[in-house]
Design a protein around this motif. Structure first.
Motif, PDB file in Angstrom:
ATOM      1  N   UNK A 289       0.816  -1.210   0.000  1.00  0.00           N
ATOM      2  CA  UNK A 289       0.000   0.000   0.000  1.00  0.00           C
ATOM      3  C   UNK A 289       0.842   1.249   0.000  1.00  0.00           C
ATOM      4  N   UNK A 290       0.156   2.399   0.011  1.00  0.00           N
ATOM      5  CA  UNK A 290       0.825   3.699   0.050  1.00  0.00           C
ATOM      6  C   UNK A 290       0.586   4.384   1.393  1.00  0.00           C
ATOM      7  N   UNK A 291       1.583   5.134   1.831  1.00  0.00           N
ATOM      8  CA  UNK A 291       1.466   5.813   3.120  1.00  0.00           C
ATOM      9  C   UNK A 291       0.294   6.795   3.123  1.00  0.00           C
ATOM     10  N   UNK A 292      -0.025   7.381   1.979  1.00  0.00           N
ATOM     11  CA  UNK A 292      -1.110   8.358   1.945  1.00  0.00           C
ATOM     12  C   UNK A 292      -2.484   7.710   2.110  1.00  0.00           C
ATOM     13  N   UNK A 293      -2.558   6.386   2.040  1.00  0.00           N
ATOM     14  CA  UNK A 293      -3.822   5.696   2.294  1.00  0.00           C
ATOM     15  C   UNK A 293      -4.151   5.660   3.786  1.00  0.00           C
ATOM     16  N   UNK A 294      -3.143   5.852   4.633  1.00  0.00           N
ATOM     17  CA  UNK A 294      -3.355   5.903   6.082  1.00  0.00           C
ATOM     18  C   UNK A 294      -2.655   7.159   6.616  1.00  0.00           C
ATOM     19  N   UNK A 295      -3.179   8.349   6.309  1.00  0.00           N
ATOM     20  CA  UNK A 295      -2.470   9.588   6.627  1.00  0.00           C
ATOM     21  C   UNK A 295      -2.470   9.977   8.101  1.00  0.00           C
ATOM     22  N   UNK A 296      -3.472   9.545   8.872  1.00  0.00           N
ATOM     23  CA  UNK A 296      -3.622  10.011  10.251  1.00  0.00           C
ATOM     24  C   UNK A 296      -3.378   8.888  11.255  1.00  0.00           C
ATOM     25  N   UNK A 297      -2.867   9.258  12.420  1.00  0.00           N
ATOM     26  CA  UNK A 297      -2.646   8.278  13.479  1.00  0.00           C
ATOM     27  C   UNK A 297      -3.977   7.587  13.800  1.00  0.00           C
ATOM     28  N   UNK A 298      -3.964   6.279  13.763  1.00  0.00           N
ATOM     29  CA  UNK A 298      -5.182   5.502  13.979  1.00  0.00           C
ATOM     30  C   UNK A 298      -5.792   4.978  12.693  1.00  0.00           C
ATOM     31  N   UNK A 299      -5.374   5.509  11.542  1.00  0.00           N
ATOM     32  CA  UNK A 299      -5.853   4.983  10.265  1.00  0.00           C
ATOM     33  C   UNK A 299      -5.271   3.588  10.035  1.00  0.00           C
ATOM     34  N   UNK A 300      -6.050   2.740   9.418  1.00  0.00           N
ATOM     35  CA  UNK A 300      -5.570   1.381   9.157  1.00  0.00           C
ATOM     36  C   UNK A 300      -6.231   0.822   7.899  1.00  0.00           C
ATOM     37  N   UNK A 301      -5.633  -0.223   7.363  1.00  0.00           N
ATOM     38  CA  UNK A 301      -6.254  -1.005   6.295  1.00  0.00           C
ATOM     39  C   UNK A 301      -5.805  -2.453   6.465  1.00  0.00           C
ATOM     40  N   UNK A 302      -6.652  -3.370   6.065  1.00  0.00           N
ATOM     41  CA  UNK A 302      -6.329  -4.790   6.169  1.00  0.00           C
ATOM     42  C   UNK A 302      -6.072  -5.347   4.777  1.00  0.00           C
ATOM     43  N   UNK A 303      -5.324  -6.430   4.747  1.00  0.00           N
ATOM     44  CA  UNK A 303      -4.915  -7.006   3.467  1.00  0.00           C
ATOM     45  C   UNK A 303      -4.614  -8.482   3.699  1.00  0.00           C
ATOM     46  N   UNK A 304      -4.509  -9.242   2.616  1.00  0.00           N
ATOM     47  CA  UNK A 304      -4.154 -10.651   2.721  1.00  0.00           C
ATOM     48  C   UNK A 304      -3.217 -11.021   1.584  1.00  0.00           C
ATOM     49  N   UNK A 305      -2.113 -11.669   1.913  1.00  0.00           N
ATOM     50  CA  UNK A 305      -1.151 -12.141   0.920  1.00  0.00           C
ATOM     51  C   UNK A 305      -1.164 -13.662   0.934  1.00  0.00           C
ATOM     52  N   UNK A 306      -1.733 -14.265  -0.090  1.00  0.00           N
ATOM     53  CA  UNK A 306      -1.851 -15.715  -0.181  1.00  0.00           C
ATOM     54  C   UNK A 306      -2.409 -16.297   1.125  1.00  0.00           C
ATOM     55  N   UNK A 307      -3.529 -15.710   1.564  1.00  0.00           N
ATOM     56  CA  UNK A 307      -4.285 -16.122   2.750  1.00  0.00           C
ATOM     57  C   UNK A 307      -3.579 -15.819   4.071  1.00  0.00           C
ATOM     58  N   UNK A 308      -2.554 -14.977   4.045  1.00  0.00           N
ATOM     59  CA  UNK A 308      -1.911 -14.524   5.278  1.00  0.00           C
ATOM     60  C   UNK A 308      -2.421 -13.111   5.570  1.00  0.00           C
ATOM     61  N   UNK A 309      -3.277 -12.939   6.590  1.00  0.00           N
ATOM     62  CA  UNK A 309      -3.927 -11.647   6.843  1.00  0.00           C
ATOM     63  C   UNK A 309      -3.038 -10.687   7.630  1.00  0.00           C
ATOM     64  N   UNK A 310      -3.010  -9.431   7.224  1.00  0.00           N
ATOM     65  CA  UNK A 310      -2.204  -8.422   7.911  1.00  0.00           C
ATOM     66  C   UNK A 310      -3.015  -7.144   8.143  1.00  0.00           C
ATOM     67  N   UNK A 311      -2.539  -6.354   9.112  1.00  0.00           N
ATOM     68  CA  UNK A 311      -3.065  -5.012   9.360  1.00  0.00           C
ATOM     69  C   UNK A 311      -1.939  -4.024   9.097  1.00  0.00           C
ATOM     70  N   UNK A 312      -2.234  -2.997   8.320  1.00  0.00           N
ATOM     71  CA  UNK A 312      -1.284  -1.919   8.057  1.00  0.00           C
ATOM     72  C   UNK A 312      -1.853  -0.678   8.734  1.00  0.00           C
TER      73      UNK A 312
END
Length: 380
Positions: free
Chosen positions: A55-78
């Motif tokens: 992802x890009x840093x500008x997708x989570x610009x503020x403290x507390x912003x987050x996004x979830x993702x999965x890489x080959x069924x391995x789930x992560x929080x950014x």
């Protein structure tokens, strides 16, 4: 795993044909695009060991912003844990493994929906209800942390317990890609499309200049001077190139302002690069695109294209209308490719499939396929 290694061993003669000199080489055997076991081995040897842009840093610009993702069924929080701090951790509760976050947004903490264990946005355990009598020490408990590196506005992470040096990994592109100044651009939007083919077919398609003048003739292919294109090959399957095409629009006319660092170049400048395993970088005079190719299954892939523009682009007249046209154009190109790569997928599983010879324009593809063989045959 042993079955996958046995399959790789049986493909040795086919791999040698791929390793041959470009003008004698043949493409990879069909099994590497259709086997469930080889797909699992790719996860272990490629996607769990390489640095990956998530992802890009500008997708989570503020403290507390987050996004979830999965890489080959391995789930992560950014997540954004500080003004200058980005965190990546596994999205699995320390109790039973349930995902503690979903989608994207803003939060002060993450609460597991199963038993209400509570974590801060960086993954540290805050509370574990009903566990006061437990003899387990929770004082330093946190969701599994993954390493984070920021490069030109992109968030990279790695699943390995001993990841290779990111600086060594990215050095060829940091040194050579004068044109990919994505840290100086803003994200306009993303285009996401699922395609019914193996991930390697899409990575290869993004390298393949040979097909551009054929299936993309009605969109942009007729303006690419393919016979004059040469590639600079980098270590570990990477590559980059520069050539002449036309501005990236359906009309062929430049719509958005020129990138500041391309003002001395012709309006037809086109640059591309590949960073193994799943990134393709592209520039036209007015825009940048970063293509992410994500395996979903042996025969299904998600392609995510980030659309980046200089600041001045966002204040042009009719911006919304022009951006809609631009996204539609990108989708049309992907759709044209999808028909072909889905046909490739069908062929790869046929008992009659024979890998064909490589064309001179497939130099970068050849380079990448040889690197793939090196990764998949190490210690077999």
């Amino acid at each position: 795993m042993e079955e996958a290694l046995n399959q790789i061993r049986t493909l040795a003669s086919g791999f040698e044909k791929t390793r041959d000199h470009l003008l004698r080489a043949r493409h990879l055997p069909g099994d590497v695009y259709s086997s469930n076991e080889i797909y699992a081995l790719e996860k272990d040897r490629i996607f769990m060991t390489h640095w990956l842009s998530v992802g890009r840093v500008e997708e989570i610009p503020n403290v507390g912003d987050y996004m979830t993702f999965s890489v080959m069924n391995e789930p992560i929080i950014i997540s954004r844990t500080g003004p200058e701090t980005v965190n990546v951790c596994m999205n699995m509760c320390l109790h039973r493994g349930v995902a503690v976050a979903s989608g994207c947004g803003h939060a002060k903490d993450f609460s597991c929906p199963y038993h209400a264990w509570l974590f801060d946005v960086g993954g540290k355990l805050i509370a574990a209800p009903g566990m006061k009598e437990s003899e387990v020490d929770f004082r330093d408990a946190k969701l599994k942390q993954l390493p984070v590196k920021i490069w030109r506005g992109w968030i990279f992470t790695n699943f390995s317990s001993e990841p290779p040096s990111f600086e060594d990994y990215i050095e060829p592109y940091e040194r050579e890609l004068w044109w990919f100044q994505s840290g100086e651009c803003r994200l306009a939007d993303k285009v996401e499309i699922d395609v019914k083919c193996n991930w390697k077919f899409l990575v290869e398609n993004l390298i393949d200049i040979y097909h551009v003048g054929v299936i993309h003739k009605s969109t942009f292919g007729g303006f690419v001077k393919g016979e004059k294109i040469g590639f600079q090959l980098e270590k570990d399957g990477g590559w980059h190139t520069q050539y002449q095409a036309r501005p990236h629009s359906k009309s062929g006319e430049q719509v958005f302002p020129t990138l500041p660092w391309a003002k001395e170049e012709s309006s037809g400048i086109a640059c591309k690069a590949g960073i193994y395993p799943n990134l393709n970088l592209s520039m036209r005079s007015d825009s940048l695109r970063m293509w992410h190719v994500w395996p979903m299954s042996p025969d299904s892939t998600r392609i995510v294209c980030y659309l980046l523009f200089p600041e001045a682009a966002f204040s042009i007249p009719n911006y919304d209308e022009e951006m809609t046209k631009y996204k539609s154009f990108v989708r049309q190109i992907i759709t044209e490719d999808a028909v072909m790569v889905e046909s490739l997928q069908n062929a790869s599983g046929s008992r009659f499939f024979v890998p064909g010879p490589m064309a001179p324009l497939e130099q970068a593809l050849h380079h990448m396929e040889k690197h793939y063989i090196d990764l998949m045959t190490s210690a077999t």
